[in-house]
Design an enzyme around this catalytic site. Sequence first.
Site, PDB file in Angstrom:
ATOM      1  N   ASP A 248       0.754  -1.303  -0.165  1.00 25.56           N
ATOM      2  CA  ASP A 248      -0.036  -0.034   0.046  1.00 25.56           C
ATOM      3  C   ASP A 248       0.891   1.180   0.074  1.00 25.56           C
ATOM      4  O   ASP A 248       2.191   1.242  -0.077  1.00 25.56           O
ATOM      5  CB  ASP A 248      -1.077   0.075   1.264  1.00 25.56           C
ATOM      6  CG  ASP A 248      -0.287  -0.114   2.478  1.00 25.56           C
ATOM      7  OD1 ASP A 248       0.647   0.549   2.861  1.00 25.56           O
ATOM      8  OD2 ASP A 248      -0.659  -1.127   3.237  1.00 25.56           O
ATOM      9  N   LYS A 270      -3.865   1.850   0.162  1.00 27.02           N
ATOM     10  CA  LYS A 270      -4.563   2.338   1.180  1.00 27.02           C
ATOM     11  C   LYS A 270      -4.140   3.621   1.836  1.00 27.02           C
ATOM     12  O   LYS A 270      -2.932   3.803   1.768  1.00 27.02           O
ATOM     13  CB  LYS A 270      -4.650   1.186   2.247  1.00 27.02           C
ATOM     14  CG  LYS A 270      -5.500   0.136   1.909  1.00 27.02           C
ATOM     15  CD  LYS A 270      -5.491  -1.006   2.909  1.00 27.02           C
ATOM     16  CE  LYS A 270      -6.067  -0.630   4.083  1.00 27.02           C
ATOM     17  NZ  LYS A 270      -6.077  -1.572   5.264  1.00 27.02           N
TER      18      LYS A 270
END
EC number: 2.1.1.107
Length: 472
Positions: A248, A270
């Site tokens: 991420d 994310k």
Amino acid sequence: MDYFPIFCQLQNKACLLVGGGEVAERKARLLLDAGAAVTVNACEFTEQFHDWAEQGLLSLVSGEFAPELLAEKWLVIAATDQVAVNALVYQSANQQRVFCNVVDDPKRTSFIMPSIIDRSPIMIAISSGGKAPVLARLLREKLEAMLPQHLGQLAQLAGNLRQRVKQHFAAMTDRRRFWEKLLTHDRLAQSLANEDQVQVEQHVEQLFNAPLSDRGEVVLVGAGPGDAGLLTLKGLQQIQQADVVVYDRLVSDEVMNLVRRDAERIFVGKESGRHTVPQDQINQILLQQAQQGKRVVRLKGGDPFIFGRGGEELETLADYNIPFSVVPGITAASGCSAYSGIPLTHRDHAQSVRLITGHAKKDSQLDWANLAAEKQTLVFYMGLSQAGEIQQQLIRHGMPAATPVALVENGTSRHQRVVSGELSQLALLSQQVSSPSLIIVGSVVSLREKLNWFSSAEHGKTGMKEQVERVG
């Protein structure tokens, strides 16, 4: 190639060591470790040599060196501080065709002793041909750090299984795939390191009995807060063995540069409050990749079990009986505070530390009265968008408005920036930094001016320095 690399079987072979000092001691240890029958010749011996002789581990011959001592010897090492004696040993050994090593004298040496990494039966030897022994030692230290301690046990296990593997798998391709799975199986490796023979046998049987295509696994790895040097050794080993790396936004480019070159990389993007890929879909990606028989590394910034939703991802894998393991990472609170000169605990300031998410579920309520108590440090993860609420609630519940606070942006990286001030200014301070940032609240922040070390040091080739700002 100045020297031909060769490994010698010295078990019970007669070897001569000339010299009785500390340097000779080091050489004697190596010969004894190899199982050689060692004779040591010197006028004086250290206490260690006498101890070895009393234990029957070697023989001592007191007096000047004589060529006759070389009779029926396989090799000799000269480790005295007398040039003439060492030269005589070398000359005599050449005449009798006995391999000779004179310590720190490459011109009078027919074999050299390399730097050794011992993971028996795995042995690694590193040599500079006598040109740069310090460089050889430094290379050995780097390799020592990279190679797991249980490597020898793994090699021994593989040796014990060779015949069974030949009988079980007819095709060479199937054998190769089996060995790749066994030698990179993280849970098996951990069981070997723990000397848990029952678990080792269970993992081996699972590998034999499950279809090769189904033998995937997932390793959840904490990448640390940013500085690639803070990635753990085990984490480095895992990302260099991965078939697939799911990562991420919080994983730094420097860490990603350490990933195995031919590994597939899946970015799931994310960040606080906004997921490029929803969590449920991330769970499915991990599941699907593992079900294809791949070795999957889920690489997460910081520590995967501290506000990383690592537990949620593993629950999905557990529901489908996918093997998994976890490699912890340095969490942002620890890394960012250390690189900012802010100790999270200190006898004069804080006896406890609280790690708090600023991005909890909507129906979650924090115990603000408890958080506002004295003698503790608060660290808010993903709290930038909630800075105004944090300021308001802490002051409302009794925390002094003058309590020191710091916001750390891009912590531990060469782009780190720290903005500090008082709690009453937190909302204002938050407008001066961007995500990813960490909020630290407590009197320990006041120590930063004295303990900050990172801002005074240059980092990397760019020579960039931490940027520091203070409001007030």
